[in-house]
Write an enzyme that holds these catalytic residues in place. Structure first.
Site, mmCIF file in Angstrom:
data_model
loop_
_atom_site.group_PDB
_atom_site.id
_atom_site.type_symbol
_atom_site.label_atom_id
_atom_site.label_comp_id
_atom_site.label_asym_id
_atom_site.label_seq_id
_atom_site.Cartn_x
_atom_site.Cartn_y
_atom_site.Cartn_z
ATOM 1 N N ASP A 69 15.485 -3.250 -2.111
ATOM 2 C CA ASP A 69 14.306 -4.010 -2.544
ATOM 3 C C ASP A 69 14.619 -4.950 -3.710
ATOM 4 O O ASP A 69 13.940 -4.942 -4.747
ATOM 5 C CB ASP A 69 13.175 -3.065 -2.945
ATOM 6 C CG ASP A 69 12.922 -1.972 -1.920
ATOM 7 O OD1 ASP A 69 13.185 -2.211 -0.731
ATOM 8 O OD2 ASP A 69 12.453 -0.890 -2.308
ATOM 9 N N GLU A 238 5.695 -5.231 5.943
ATOM 10 C CA GLU A 238 5.696 -4.925 4.515
ATOM 11 C C GLU A 238 6.494 -5.975 3.752
ATOM 12 O O GLU A 238 7.046 -6.911 4.331
ATOM 13 C CB GLU A 238 6.266 -3.532 4.266
ATOM 14 C CG GLU A 238 7.718 -3.362 4.679
ATOM 15 C CD GLU A 238 8.240 -1.955 4.463
ATOM 16 O OE1 GLU A 238 7.443 -1.059 4.110
ATOM 17 O OE2 GLU A 238 9.453 -1.743 4.649
ATOM 18 N N HIS A 300 13.443 -6.892 3.136
ATOM 19 C CA HIS A 300 12.843 -6.805 1.801
ATOM 20 C C HIS A 300 13.500 -7.816 0.861
ATOM 21 O O HIS A 300 14.262 -7.473 -0.042
ATOM 22 C CB HIS A 300 12.950 -5.411 1.219
ATOM 23 C CG HIS A 300 11.901 -5.188 0.168
ATOM 24 N ND1 HIS A 300 10.985 -4.171 0.241
ATOM 25 C CD2 HIS A 300 11.606 -5.882 -0.966
ATOM 26 C CE1 HIS A 300 10.176 -4.239 -0.809
ATOM 27 N NE2 HIS A 300 10.533 -5.286 -1.554
#
Length: 363
Positions: A69, A238, A300
């Site tokens: 991330d 996401e 991500h």
């Protein structure tokens, strides 16, 4: 980073022209008596020496092991990077070159160990400069093993850089599960985007903000996983990341389960006028960045520009094996990207580990 409440975690040659110019300039300065001996300024502990910066003309992935991330910004002569820690802390490292981030020191800029509601499982830190102030948004919860309590939290820097120091400002959505927050500035307004469960779908949502830590008004779902490439292992959208270029607003998002090698990036574009209207967002019919060249589960991501502002770069995480998943095996990677003739971003394919490529322009 895909999670389910109550469930498991789901190039070219280096230019020589600059070196020739530098040598010629040095000779000219010496000839005119303009070079004076002096003690060099002290360097921060996390900065490489100037000579090392000049010699660093290329780099290779990964930039960091255990680097899930990732988020990178270039600001005022430094690259700043933060990644998921899994514990109670938010960390930051900085360097004057992108390659320097590999060995830069991690500094803890925030620690929630004394606060039960957000003590644990810190994920996906992002830092943004809004109206001249740095804000840092991250995900954390109340347990290291049960992720039902994950929420977004916002810090504000009282300093001039992403290193802080920081003060806690608030939890924008305290009464619902929400992760992977980011900011969108559009049409004179400020919005928060995040990932949340909508029925069986982990989806991308958006809401207006009255300030960088306060959500107001309606919360709208703008993307739910529906295509086959968005539902491998789990139904997941996401980690939204905003990319604005030549008057157009794009948002990348990560699709499918990060426990699979098929975690990948999709793309939304704001094709309408109101970011709070679901119909104003158009999703591409196929992924825009996916596994290749021995890099699995690339996703991500974030975006940053080269020091001279002429190049666009993507930072993302990926695994070196198809059997690795959502854990600390994910490595931070970077590469330059371009835009297609129709104005859409072209991210290409992940660059294999160990392959050298030119450092960002202006280093």
């Amino acid at each position: 980073m895909a999670t389910t409440p109550g469930r498991s975690l789901h190039i070219g040659p280096i230019p020589r022209g600059r070196a020739v110019i530098a040598l010629a300039l040095a000779a000219a300065l010496v000839a005119f008596g303009l070079v004076a001996a002096a003690n060099p300024p002290a360097l921060a502990a996390d900065e490489p020496a100037e000579g090392a910066d000049i010699a660093q003309a290329a780099l290779a992935n990964p930039i960091r092991d255990n680097g899930a991330d990732p988020w990178i910004e270039y600001y005022d002569g430094h690259y700043y990077m933060s990644t998921t820690t899994w514990d109670s802390t938010v960390i930051m490292r900085r360097a004057t070159t992108l390659a320097g981030l590999k060995t830069a020191t991690d500094t803890v800029v925030w620690d929630d160990s004394g606060t039960a509601s957000r003590c644990c499982s810190h994920w996906a830190p992002e830092f943004h400069r809004i109206d001249g102030t740095w804000y840092l948004m991250y995900t954390s919860g109340n347990s290291q093993t049960n992720f039902d309590g994950q929420r977004l939290h916002v810090l504000r820097s009282t300093g001039d850089t992403p290193m802080g120091p920081y003060e806690f400002m608030g939890t924008p959505l305290p009464n619902q599960w929400n992760i992977d927050g980011t900011y969108l500035e559009a049409n004179g307004g400020l919005y928060m985007m995040w990932s949340e469960w909508v029925g069986a779908d982990q989806s991308i949502r958006i809401a207006a903000m009255s300030n960088p830590w306060t959500v107001t008004g309606t919360q709208v779902t703008i993307s739910r996983p529906s295509a086959s490439w968005e539902t491998v292992g789990a139904r997941v959208n996401e980690a939204p990341a905003v990319l604005q270029h030549e008057g157009r607003t794009f948002v990348t998002f990560s699709a499918s389960s990060c426990n699979t090698p098929d975690y990948k990036l999709g793309l939304l574009e704001l094709t309408g006028s109101d970011p709070l209207s679901t119909s104003a967002w158009t999703k591409t019919s196929s992924p825009v960045f996916q596994a290749a060249n021995g890099v699995y589960g690339p996703g991500h991501n974030g975006f940053f520009t080269s020091p001279d502002g002429t190049e666009h770069w993507i930072v993302y995480h990926g695994n070196a094996s198809s059997s690795q998943g959502c854990g600390n095996t994910r490595q931070t990677r970077v590469q330059e990207f371009t835009f297609n003739a129709d104005g859409t971003p072209n991210f290409g394919s992940p660059i294999a580990n160990g392959v050298t490529f030119p450092a960002p322009s202006g280093e």
